[in-house]
Motif scaffolding. Structure first.
Motif, PDB file in Angstrom:
ATOM      1  N   ALA A 143       0.811  -1.215   0.000  1.00  0.00           N
ATOM      2  CA  ALA A 143       0.000   0.000   0.000  1.00  0.00           C
ATOM      3  C   ALA A 143       0.846   1.266   0.000  1.00  0.00           C
ATOM      4  N   GLY A 144       2.102   1.161   0.437  1.00  0.00           N
ATOM      5  CA  GLY A 144       2.971   2.325   0.393  1.00  0.00           C
ATOM      6  C   GLY A 144       3.280   2.767  -1.018  1.00  0.00           C
ATOM      7  N   LEU A 145       3.205   1.837  -1.989  1.00  0.00           N
ATOM      8  CA  LEU A 145       3.507   2.130  -3.406  1.00  0.00           C
ATOM      9  C   LEU A 145       4.737   3.024  -3.500  1.00  0.00           C
ATOM     10  N   GLU A 146       5.800   2.532  -2.870  1.00  0.00           N
ATOM     11  CA  GLU A 146       6.981   3.368  -2.678  1.00  0.00           C
ATOM     12  C   GLU A 146       7.809   3.567  -3.934  1.00  0.00           C
ATOM     13  N   ASP A 147       7.658   2.691  -4.905  1.00  0.00           N
ATOM     14  CA  ASP A 147       8.430   2.874  -6.133  1.00  0.00           C
ATOM     15  C   ASP A 147       7.636   2.370  -7.331  1.00  0.00           C
ATOM     16  N   ASP A 148       8.186   2.597  -8.499  1.00  0.00           N
ATOM     17  CA  ASP A 148       7.472   2.236  -9.727  1.00  0.00           C
ATOM     18  C   ASP A 148       7.179   0.743  -9.795  1.00  0.00           C
ATOM     19  N   ALA A 149       8.114  -0.070  -9.307  1.00  0.00           N
ATOM     20  CA  ALA A 149       7.924  -1.522  -9.387  1.00  0.00           C
ATOM     21  C   ALA A 149       6.678  -1.957  -8.625  1.00  0.00           C
ATOM     22  N   ALA A 150       6.466  -1.409  -7.443  1.00  0.00           N
ATOM     23  CA  ALA A 150       5.294  -1.780  -6.654  1.00  0.00           C
ATOM     24  C   ALA A 150       4.007  -1.387  -7.371  1.00  0.00           C
ATOM     25  N   ILE A 151       4.025  -0.236  -8.039  1.00  0.00           N
ATOM     26  CA  ILE A 151       2.846   0.204  -8.788  1.00  0.00           C
ATOM     27  C   ILE A 151       2.610  -0.706  -9.985  1.00  0.00           C
ATOM     28  N   GLU A 152       3.668  -1.065 -10.680  1.00  0.00           N
ATOM     29  CA  GLU A 152       3.515  -1.954 -11.836  1.00  0.00           C
ATOM     30  C   GLU A 152       3.012  -3.328 -11.412  1.00  0.00           C
ATOM     31  N   PHE A 157      -1.486  -7.150 -11.093  1.00  0.00           N
ATOM     32  CA  PHE A 157      -2.330  -7.991 -10.237  1.00  0.00           C
ATOM     33  C   PHE A 157      -3.810  -7.698 -10.465  1.00  0.00           C
ATOM     34  N   VAL A 158      -4.178  -6.414 -10.512  1.00  0.00           N
ATOM     35  CA  VAL A 158      -5.601  -6.110 -10.682  1.00  0.00           C
ATOM     36  C   VAL A 158      -6.055  -6.371 -12.109  1.00  0.00           C
ATOM     37  N   THR A 159      -5.117  -6.364 -13.060  1.00  0.00           N
ATOM     38  CA  THR A 159      -5.475  -6.624 -14.453  1.00  0.00           C
ATOM     39  C   THR A 159      -5.624  -8.113 -14.725  1.00  0.00           C
ATOM     40  N   ASP A 160      -4.676  -8.912 -14.203  1.00  0.00           N
ATOM     41  CA  ASP A 160      -4.650 -10.345 -14.512  1.00  0.00           C
ATOM     42  C   ASP A 160      -5.134 -11.235 -13.376  1.00  0.00           C
ATOM     43  N   ALA A 203       4.116  13.060 -10.317  1.00  0.00           N
ATOM     44  CA  ALA A 203       3.990  14.013 -11.420  1.00  0.00           C
ATOM     45  C   ALA A 203       4.357  13.409 -12.769  1.00  0.00           C
ATOM     46  N   ARG A 204       4.997  12.242 -12.779  1.00  0.00           N
ATOM     47  CA  ARG A 204       5.449  11.651 -14.035  1.00  0.00           C
ATOM     48  C   ARG A 204       4.273  11.038 -14.795  1.00  0.00           C
ATOM     49  N   GLU A 205       4.200  11.357 -16.066  1.00  0.00           N
ATOM     50  CA  GLU A 205       3.035  10.951 -16.841  1.00  0.00           C
ATOM     51  C   GLU A 205       2.879   9.435 -16.930  1.00  0.00           C
ATOM     52  N   HIS A 206       4.000   8.711 -17.141  1.00  0.00           N
ATOM     53  CA  HIS A 206       3.863   7.264 -17.319  1.00  0.00           C
ATOM     54  C   HIS A 206       3.417   6.588 -16.028  1.00  0.00           C
ATOM     55  N   VAL A 207       3.840   7.117 -14.880  1.00  0.00           N
ATOM     56  CA  VAL A 207       3.416   6.530 -13.611  1.00  0.00           C
ATOM     57  C   VAL A 207       1.963   6.906 -13.326  1.00  0.00           C
ATOM     58  N   LEU A 208       1.583   8.124 -13.651  1.00  0.00           N
ATOM     59  CA  LEU A 208       0.178   8.510 -13.499  1.00  0.00           C
ATOM     60  C   LEU A 208      -0.721   7.618 -14.351  1.00  0.00           C
ATOM     61  N   GLY A 209      -0.215   7.234 -15.516  1.00  0.00           N
ATOM     62  CA  GLY A 209      -0.979   6.318 -16.357  1.00  0.00           C
ATOM     63  C   GLY A 209      -1.151   4.956 -15.708  1.00  0.00           C
ATOM     64  N   LEU A 210      -0.091   4.453 -15.089  1.00  0.00           N
ATOM     65  CA  LEU A 210      -0.189   3.178 -14.368  1.00  0.00           C
ATOM     66  C   LEU A 210      -1.206   3.267 -13.247  1.00  0.00           C
ATOM     67  N   LEU A 211      -1.127   4.346 -12.475  1.00  0.00           N
ATOM     68  CA  LEU A 211      -2.045   4.530 -11.345  1.00  0.00           C
ATOM     69  C   LEU A 211      -3.487   4.632 -11.838  1.00  0.00           C
ATOM     70  N   ASP A 213      -4.706   3.215 -14.506  1.00  0.00           N
ATOM     71  CA  ASP A 213      -5.124   1.860 -14.874  1.00  0.00           C
ATOM     72  C   ASP A 213      -5.558   1.069 -13.640  1.00  0.00           C
ATOM     73  N   VAL A 214      -4.745   1.157 -12.579  1.00  0.00           N
ATOM     74  CA  VAL A 214      -5.063   0.435 -11.354  1.00  0.00           C
ATOM     75  C   VAL A 214      -6.383   0.932 -10.775  1.00  0.00           C
ATOM     76  N   HIS A 215      -6.531   2.247 -10.728  1.00  0.00           N
ATOM     77  CA  HIS A 215      -7.736   2.826 -10.132  1.00  0.00           C
ATOM     78  C   HIS A 215      -8.988   2.402 -10.888  1.00  0.00           C
ATOM     79  N   THR A 216      -8.888   2.368 -12.206  1.00  0.00           N
ATOM     80  CA  THR A 216     -10.034   1.946 -13.012  1.00  0.00           C
ATOM     81  C   THR A 216     -10.427   0.510 -12.706  1.00  0.00           C
ATOM     82  N   GLU A 217      -9.450  -0.387 -12.660  1.00  0.00           N
ATOM     83  CA  GLU A 217      -9.743  -1.798 -12.387  1.00  0.00           C
ATOM     84  C   GLU A 217     -10.335  -1.976 -10.994  1.00  0.00           C
ATOM     85  N   ILE A 218      -9.793  -1.255 -10.019  1.00  0.00           N
ATOM     86  CA  ILE A 218     -10.292  -1.394  -8.652  1.00  0.00           C
ATOM     87  C   ILE A 218     -11.712  -0.856  -8.541  1.00  0.00           C
TER      88      ILE A 218
END
Length: 226
Positions: A143-152, A157-160, A203-211, A213-218
């Motif tokens: 839940a800390g989502l401390e780095d890009d890897a945790a977000i990816e 996980f929520v996609t597959d 603030a990074r666009e590619h990470v905001l895109g990942l987030l 995606d996750v938010h939509t699936e959840i």
């Protein structure tokens, strides 16, 4: 910690399932040097048709090492870790329990810290649940989502690994508390709040895109509001 476990003289097996002398290659050298291909067959049959708890305790360090490295083509990590629960490890001496717990939580931290990983975070989480490990620290760390890897990993996980309000990995025991624990984390708010918190500091666009995606699936998995 398990270095004091005595090497068995043999690894007895069901005569219909394990040929005589099949365990010789497992006992011919140090346990740490056993090749994964040689250990895989034992890993699949341990505690059912090949060997008991004493033999399992002897091989356990190498079994865990191979599972964490995804070194077996079969059995899957969820099967290997499930053997821990069958062996009743939570009733073993405190020092052994602490060593196992420490290894498993370290495996989880290492998995979250790199993407892609083999096994995947979803596989590791299911395997830890199969072992009977308390998943609360794992979910809190995620839940800390401390780095890009945790977000990816969460996006994967929520996609597959999530379909509606169901975890899709066939190795999940849907009647176990851990299954309900993970599903509640994903679908009852905690994961969504973690993603929303990450949005505010990113603030990074590619990470905001990942987030996004996750938010939509959840959100699709959240129960309808009254």
């Amino acid at each position: 910690m398990f270095g004091a476990v005595a090497r068995p003289a043999a690894v007895p097996g069901c005569p219909h399932c394990v040929e005589p002398g099949a365990g010789a290659c497992l006992l011919s050298g140090p346990v740490a040097a056993i090749e994964a291909a040689s250990l895989a067959r034992y890993a699949a049959k341990a505690l059912t048709t090949w060997g008991g708890v004493p033999e399992f305790r002897y091989f356990l360090p190498r079994l865990l090492e191979c599972a964490a490295a995804d070194a077996f083509s079969y059995p899957d990590p969820e099967i290997v870790l499930g053997k821990l629960a069958v062996a009743g490890w939570q009733g073993w001496p405190a020092a052994e329990r602490e060593a196992i717990t420490g290894f498993l939580y370290a495996w989880w931290r290492e998995t979250l810290g790199r993407h892609p990983s083999r096994p995947s975070a979803g596989t590791v989480l299911c395997a830890l649940a199969a072992a009977g490990l308390d998943l609360a620290p794992c979910l809190d760390l995620w839940a800390g989502l401390e780095d890009d890897a945790a977000i990816e990993h969460l996006r994967d996980f929520v996609t597959d690994g999530l379909s509606g309000r169901r975890l899709t990995n066939a190795f999940w025991d849907r009647g176990a508390p851990a299954y309900a624990q993970v599903l509640a984390w994903l679908t009852e708010g905690p994961a969504a709040r973690a993603v929303e918190a990450a949005f505010t500091r990113e603030a990074r666009e590619h990470v905001l895109g990942l987030l996004a995606d996750v938010h939509t699936e959840i959100r699709h998995a959240l129960p309808p509001r009254p």
